[in-house]
Design an enzyme around this catalytic site. Structure first.
Site, PDB file in Angstrom:
ATOM      1  CG  ASP A   1      18.401  17.933  89.837  1.00  0.00           C
ATOM      2  OD1 ASP A   1      18.140  18.976  90.467  1.00  0.00           O
ATOM      3  OD2 ASP A   1      19.389  17.818  89.082  1.00  0.00           O
TER       4      ASP A   1
ATOM      5  CD  GLU B   1      13.973  23.378  92.183  1.00  0.00           C
ATOM      6  OE1 GLU B   1      14.764  22.877  92.982  1.00  0.00           O
ATOM      7  OE2 GLU B   1      13.934  23.051  90.978  1.00  0.00           O
TER       8      GLU B   1
ATOM      9  CG  ASP C   1      23.063  23.466  90.373  1.00  0.00           C
ATOM     10  OD1 ASP C   1      23.147  22.298  90.800  1.00  0.00           O
ATOM     11  OD2 ASP C   1      22.359  23.780  89.402  1.00  0.00           O
TER      12      ASP C   1
END
Length: 786
Positions: free
Chosen positions: A443, A446, A522
């Site tokens: 997670d 990026e 999300d």
């Protein structure tokens, strides 16, 4: 998780709301100051185009066409993919390619074209280069699929990377797909799509772009044929597509168009043509075969940010057992870590994690751990100390470790573009495995750094190794998560060599399928969020990432019982079947939505378990062929325009058509059928395609159709594998494949082919390759059409 969730986690982090906001402001200003000082100002720029041809040099698979101000290298590979690169660009170095540049096809030759240019003719496509640098891709019959106009570069007067633009024309009827995970897809309507992996900073829906995974991988599907084009460039950029219009035979057709703009990096691309199956087979051959998840990962997963303790985990698992619901994996989020620090455990909340993991595994439930890339920048933190000693962290232009703000507080970031750092990071998973975890979800990669304004990522001037070439975050950003996935995957292979790793990642880039899959991130707990879930899975599958799925019920908020159930029913037919929710979101356990939803969810779970052998087969077929599990309806008939425009249903392999309910209150829905006969898997009623039909979709189920002639491997109630046969029309034949995975190791399972045909009034099912009349070793059940 994202910056908006920062406020929600104030208590868990242990800082005041004001302190959090001040840190985010400081982080944003720090990033801006660093970039202002370290990035060169572009200043005046010189525009450049290729100019006229000056020299042509034939070579293996094609050759080089030299222009007055550039050169174009064209190469057809032995696998049928076509490469062309400007300004001397070669296929390597590349983060996308699995095994380096493939061999050239010696039969492809660069030769003069009758129109005054040059052409390379191959078995699957012809490439024509004009005297001024336009490049046309044509079918073997000479029909144009794509025409790239001469590119244009803008070079800073003081030196540095040149930005460039490439404009292309396609057929007026063409439809665009791909570009990674796009919530508005899978069909990409006219508009501009950014190529920069981005945490949207909150829950998202169809109108939000870009998201976590962007890829310059573009599909163009038209009457004249299908092709995939991949611009192998990791820099920030954008793709603008314009769908064409047809003049109803009046001769006023307007071609479709595409414009690719990049802020730097090479102008090079790969093109693959043919049927969708052939295109993705070539794509997998170029960028690597998809990883096969262990068989348990094809079951049902449950996750939540905020389980909080061993007691809560045991309560959730016990609830699934008490209600007779299958649970194959349970995922722990950052709340199980010690102060959110990666590769740690909060011993107060989880005092006996290895014992808990062993107990759950004995009951058939695996534990999966979150892993974030950010490392708390604090001496005494074992990971930070080891990383600092190994010089593992991203540095700025002055040589200091770049610091950002993430869940553990001020943090540093491993440089996953360096092989030695990947090896160091991969070894850290030994701590996770010792805690009893069986798999991992990456997670915040990026990567994210919380900021009050501007981009929530590392400074663009941050320095990266880039496999020894050196460069900055402008080039490394989009492949940061890809490197992290590689580190984790290779680490697990070394630590547990007898087991297939299980890993999926929120962010990634072309080639990420080599190391695992992804999930939606999300997604909003709304009906548009449900629709976006399907778009993401289909779009990513076309980009070569077959294993993905959404947060069932959405990440935030509290879905209504109907929305939750429809999401759950869709998830049962997607590769990654996982519920998940935010810290302060409503519950996601099926029994929390009332007895009616619980009963219908039980039916969906039972059907997922029944289809387990089919999902196992699809996972191995994806590795062998590149074909995704979930496919757009036009997969087998891309020439069907109605199917190209259909975005609310999908094919699950070759055998099933799934039509989820995506609108509130719907109990019937229209379905566009591909050619052939299709059976409703509940009622057995037959429908003929191509065409549109309206099907019942009561709250208890979503419409699922089986292709006539399909042989489908399913698991019977006693656990045995059964061949479920949907008979073809009289006089027709059919068949199916079975790959029975014997375990979660590296053994190569046998691919078995089964045929079905009519012999008079008798339906015959036989195993192919065993001679005429070879009897299948599995029980056979005919469901309809006999």
């Amino acid at each position: 998780m994202n910056g908006r969730d920062l406020v929600r986690s104030v208590k868990a982090v242990g800082l005041s709301d004001t302190a959090q906001r001040l840190r985010m402001v400081r982080s944003a200003w720090r990033r801006r100051r660093v970039d202002a000082a370290a990035l060169p100002h572009r200043g005046d720029e010189r525009a450049r185009t290729p100019g006229p041809v000056t020299l042509v040099e034939p070579g293996p698979g094609g050759g080089v066409v030299r222009f007055a101000r550039s050169e174009l290298r064209v190469r057809v590979t032995s696998g049928g993919a076509v490469f062309w690169g400007w300004d001397g660009a070669e296929p390597d170095p590349s983060y996308a390619l699995a095994g380096g540049s493939p061999e050239a096809d010696p039969r492809a030759v660069l030769e003069p074209d009758k129109e005054g240019g040059w052409r390379v003719v191959s078995e699957r496509a012809t490439v024509v280069v004009s005297r001024h640098g336009a490049v046309e891709l044509r079918t073997p019959g000479g029909v144009m699929l794509r025409r790239d106009l001469p590119p244009r570069w803008w070079e800073p007067a003081g030196g540095g990377p040149a930005r460039w633009v490439q404009r292309s024309e396609v057929a007026a009827d063409a439809r665009f797909f791909g570009l990674g995970g796009r919530a508005a897809g899978p069909r990409l309507r006219s508009g501009t799509y950014r190529l920069w992996n981005t945490d949207p900073g909150g829950s998202f829906g169809p109108g939000d772009d870009p998201l976590y995974i962007t890829m310059p991988v573009q599909w163009v599907v038209a009457d004249v044929g299908t092709h995939l084009v991949f611009h192998d460039n990791t820099w920030d950029g954008s793709v603008t597509v314009r769908e064409g219009t047809e003049g109803a035979g009046s001769g006023h057709d307007r071609a479709g168009s595409c414009e690719v703009r990049m802020a730097g990096g090479p102008l090079r691309c790969w093109v693959m043509t043919g049927t969708p199956a052939r295109v993705l087979h070539a794509w997998a051959g170029l960028t690597g075969a998809p990883a096969v998840p262990p068989s348990w990962a094809l079951g049902h997963h449950h996750a939540r940010w905020g389980f909080g303790s061993e007691q809560e985990v045991r309560r959730i698992v016990a609830g699934y057992r008490e209600h007779g619901l299958a649970l194959d994996a349970l995922h722990l989020d950052i709340d199980h870590l010690d102060a959110h620090q990666v590769f740690t455990v909060d011993k107060k909340r989880f005092p006996g994690l290895p014992k808990l993991a062993a107990e759950l595994r004995g009951e058939g439930t695996r534990l999966v751990s979150i892993v974030d890339p950010a490392v708390k920048a604090a001496p005494g933190n074992a990971v930070y100390d080891a990383g600092a000693a190994a010089d593992a962290f991203v540095r700025d232009a002055s040589g200091r470790a770049v610091r950002g703000l993430v869940w553990p507080g001020e943090s540093v970031y491993p440089d996953f573009t360096a092989g030695r750092v990947r090896k160091w990071w991969g070894g850290l998973y030994d701590e996770r495995l010792a805690q009893g975890f069986s798999g991992f979800w990456h997670d915040m990669n990026e990567p994210v750094s919380f900021a009050a304004f501007g981009e929530t990522t590392l400074p663009r001037s941050a320095r990266h190794d880039l496999e020894g070439r050196g460069g900055d975050h402008r080039e490394a950003h989009n492949v940061y998560a890809l490197g992290m996935a590689r580190a984790g995957y290779e680490g697990m292979r070394e630590l547990r060599p007898s087991e297939r790793p299980f890993l999926f990642s929120r962010s990634g880039w072309a080639g990420m399928q080599r190391y695992g899959g992804t999930w939606s991130g999300d997604v909003a707990s709304t009906w548009p969020g449900l629709r976006a879930s399907l778009a993401l899975v289909l779009g990513l599958g076309l980009c070569g990432v077959p294993y993905s799925g959404p947060d069932i019920g959405g990440f935030d908020g509290s879905p209504s019982p109907e929305l939750y159930l429809r999401w759950f029913q869709l998830g049962a037919y997607l590769p990654l079947f996982r519920t998940h929710a935010a810290l302060d979101a409503g519950r996601r356990e099926p029994w929390e939505f009332g007895p009616k939803v619980l009963e219908h969810a039980r039916v969906a779970l039972a059907e997922r378990g029944r289809l387990q052998p089919y999902f196992v087969t699809l996972s191995h077929l994806a590795r062998r062929t590149g074909a995704p599990y979930a496919r757009p309806l036009w997969w087998g008939a891309p020439e069907d325009r109605a199917l190209r425009d259909c975005e609310d249903a999908f094919l699950l392999g070759d055998c099933l058509l799934v039509a989820p309910v995506l609108t509130e209150g719907s109990v019937r829905r229209g379905v566009q059928l591909p050619p052939g006969r299709w059976y409703d898997t509940v009622t057995g009623e037959a429908y003929e395609g191509p065409g549109r039909v309206v099907l019942d979709a009561p709250l208890c189920r979503i419409p699922v159709l089986a292709r006539a002639g399909a042989v489908l491997p399913v698991r019977d109630a006693d656990g045995t594998l059964v061949l479920e046969v949907w008979a073809p029309p009289k006089g027709r034949s059919g068949g199916g494949l079975v790959i029975a995975d014997g375990g979660d190791g590296w053994e190569e399972p046998e691919l078995q082919r089964f045929g079905v045909r009519w012999s008079g009034d008798r339906l015959v099912v036989e195993k192919e390759g065993d001679g005429p009349g070879g009897a299948p070793e599995y029980a056979v059940r005919v469901r309809a059409g006999a």
